[in-house]
Design an enzyme around this catalytic site. Structure first.
Site, PDB file in Angstrom:
ATOM      1  NE  ARG A  31      -3.889   0.460   2.088  1.00  0.00           N
ATOM      2  CZ  ARG A  31      -4.290   1.118   3.093  1.00  0.00           C
ATOM      3  NH1 ARG A  31      -4.084   0.551   4.698  1.00  0.00           N
ATOM      4  NH2 ARG A  31      -4.755   2.145   3.076  1.00  0.00           N
ATOM      5  CB  CYS A  90      -1.282   4.317   9.338  1.00  0.00           C
ATOM      6  SG  CYS A  90      -2.572   4.834  10.434  1.00  0.00           S
TER       7      CYS A  90
END
Length: 284
Positions: free
Chosen positions: A181, A240
């Site tokens: 990701r 994040c």
């Protein structure tokens, strides 16, 4: 007052103090793909006396569409919810989940943000509790209404701060997402793949050993020390996807003795909601 735990606590230490009047246990189990999972799991069985707090409804605030998937909750509302769980300013709070602290660390950080430092994450979570031979039950604990007074601490930064410090030497941005990701691959949660320019990837699961417990503090200190490369921990900003697993890295740094790093709570989900903000892809 009993011994204070401010980062991690082992299952046996918790078991010895579980019935202490000033100790409160909070179940933080959650599943991003099934938001009702945590509450239903808590209803079936939990650490005796544990209350449940939900990531979406208790540990996050109003979502505007541009402030990220898990914006910070209103402090007064969170403080009131803590009071409903029997938490006051003197309580020792222990948070746990079943995912290596992935969600429990969010409550840990939020309480520190409110000015509460007698809060710890159960190392190894529910699995460690069960491995230690400790019991579970399904009883709903009787609420003991208490008053919690918060005093917000300067532990967070916003998108403007991050934008203003991009490319500078006074901010080290640590991204807790999985490496794929981070590179902009396999993005299933946010509409844009990639990462904030200049960020370094530190996957939160790299803080754990195979049984789901945190690595020894000395190991974490060596690993994060290599990332800091002589920078002051106060220069570290954690992010994040939505400000949840970033708290895991922040907890790991505190457990390792690196104090004072901060959280960009909006994280990637807020950052990428504004098309004028720069995006990077590939490895750091």
């Amino acid at each position: 007052m009993n011994a204070s735990f401010a980062t991690l606590i082992g299952a046996l230490d918790l078991a010895q103090r579980l019935r202490d009047a000033d100790w409160v246990v909070i179940d933080c189990r959650f599943d991003l793909a099934n938001p009702d999972f945590g509450y239903q799991a808590w209803r079936r069985s939990h650490i005796p006396g544990a209350f449940f707090l939900d990531l979406d409804t208790d540990l996050s605030g109003f979502r505007s569409g541009t402030n990220g998937r898990h914006p910070l909750p209103d402090p007064a509302q969170l403080a009131a919810r803590l009071g409903e769980c029997g938490i006051d300013n003197h309580s020792q709070v222990v948070a746990y989940d079943d995912t290596g602290g992935m969600f429990a660390a969010r409550l840990w950080w939020l309480m520190r943000w409110l000015g509460h430092h007698r809060v710890a994450v159960l190392d190894g979570g529910l699995q460690a509790w069960c491995r230690a031979g400790q019991a579970l039950d399904a009883e709903t604990p009787e609420p003991i209404q208490r008053s919690y007074t918060f005093s917000l601490q300067p532990g967070r930064v916003d998108a403007d701060y991050v934008a203003a410090h991009l490319g500078g030497t006074d901010m080290l941005l640590l991204d807790a997402r999985s490496p794929d990701r981070f590179r902009g691959e396999n993005e299933m949660l946010d509409p844009v793949g990639g990462h904030i320019p200049g960020a370094i990837n530190r996957f939160f699961r790299d803080n754990l050993v195979t049984d789901g417990c945190f690595k020894q503090a000395s190991v974490l200190r060596e690993e994060f020390g290599a990332l800091l490369a002589a920078r002051n921990p106060h220069q570290v900003v954690h992010q994040c996807g939505s400000g949840v697993t970033a708290c895991h890295n922040l907890l790991a740094m505190e457990a390792a003795g690196f104090h004072g790093s901060r959280l960009y709570a909006g994280s990637w989900s807020e950052w990428c909601a504004d098309p004028s903000r720069p995006v990077a892809s590939g490895p750091a």
